[in-house]
Scaffold this active site. Structure first.
Site, mmCIF file in Angstrom:
data_model
loop_
_atom_site.group_PDB
_atom_site.id
_atom_site.type_symbol
_atom_site.label_atom_id
_atom_site.label_comp_id
_atom_site.label_asym_id
_atom_site.label_seq_id
_atom_site.Cartn_x
_atom_site.Cartn_y
_atom_site.Cartn_z
ATOM 1 N N LYS A 191 0.841 -1.198 0.000
ATOM 2 C CA LYS A 191 0.000 0.000 0.000
ATOM 3 C C LYS A 191 0.879 1.251 0.000
ATOM 4 C CE LYS A 191 -3.952 -2.093 2.347
ATOM 5 N NZ LYS A 191 -3.725 -3.373 1.764
ATOM 6 N N HIS B 296 -4.121 1.679 4.618
ATOM 7 C CA HIS B 296 -3.503 2.934 4.208
ATOM 8 C C HIS B 296 -3.374 3.924 5.357
ATOM 9 C CE1 HIS B 296 -4.708 1.329 0.247
ATOM 10 N NE2 HIS B 296 -3.637 1.988 -0.178
ATOM 11 N N SER C 11 -7.371 3.344 -2.281
ATOM 12 C CA SER C 11 -7.541 3.223 -0.837
ATOM 13 C C SER C 11 -9.022 3.320 -0.525
ATOM 14 C CB SER C 11 -6.793 4.350 -0.118
ATOM 15 O OG SER C 11 -7.244 4.474 1.215
ATOM 16 N N GLY D 286 -10.306 3.953 2.370
ATOM 17 C CA GLY D 286 -10.504 5.068 3.296
ATOM 18 C C GLY D 286 -10.221 6.443 2.711
#
Length: 149
Positions: free
Chosen positions: A50, A77, A118, A120
């Protein structure tokens, strides 16, 4: 180094951030091409992991600088941002995560692929990430896609 400074505002050149880098506090796998570039990119030397794209700015300042951070050690992340944010605050920067994705880094073949997103933070602008990576990994083939895998 001149190109990196022309394209990325000189936030703290010669300041605490660069002094810390000279003391060897760079991420593993980051070529030591120049202090400014090492500050800009810190990613693992191999594997798929990531990454996040982070915008730095001095409080009250107008100049901005984007940095790339990535590691296999991060399960999510936000774990990367939770590590980067306090480090950058100590150096006098405000941080904003612009998004994330994944990096597939093959140092043997000198190839980096940027992809994914990601959950989030949303998808980083991979084209921006690639341009930053190219300043450090000058002899690599670096590509990006919107593929999730």
């Amino acid at each position: 180094m001149a190109a990196a400074r022309r394209n990325a505002p000189d936030l703290g050149a010669g300041g605490e951030g660069e002094r810390q880098l000279r003391k060897g506090r760079m991420g593993k796998g980051t070529p030591k091409a120049s202090t400014g570039n090492a500050f800009t990119v810190q990613i693992d030397p191999d594997g798929t992991f990531k990454y996040i794209l982070v915008r730095l700015q001095r409080p009250g300042g107008e100049e901005q600088r984007d940095i790339v951070r990535g590691t296999k050690a991060a399960e999510f992340h936000n774990h990367i941002f939770e590590k980067v944010n306090p480090e950058m605050e100590k150096l006098g920067y405000e941080c904003k995560c612009l998004g994330g994705g994944k990096i597939d880094h093959n140092s043997k073949d000198k190839k980096i692929r940027v992809f994914g997103l990601s959950t989030g933070y949303g998808k980083a602008d991979h084209s921006v990430t690639v341009e930053i990576l190219k300043k450090v990994y000058t002899d690599y083939e670096i590509t990006w896609s919107d593929d999730k895998k």
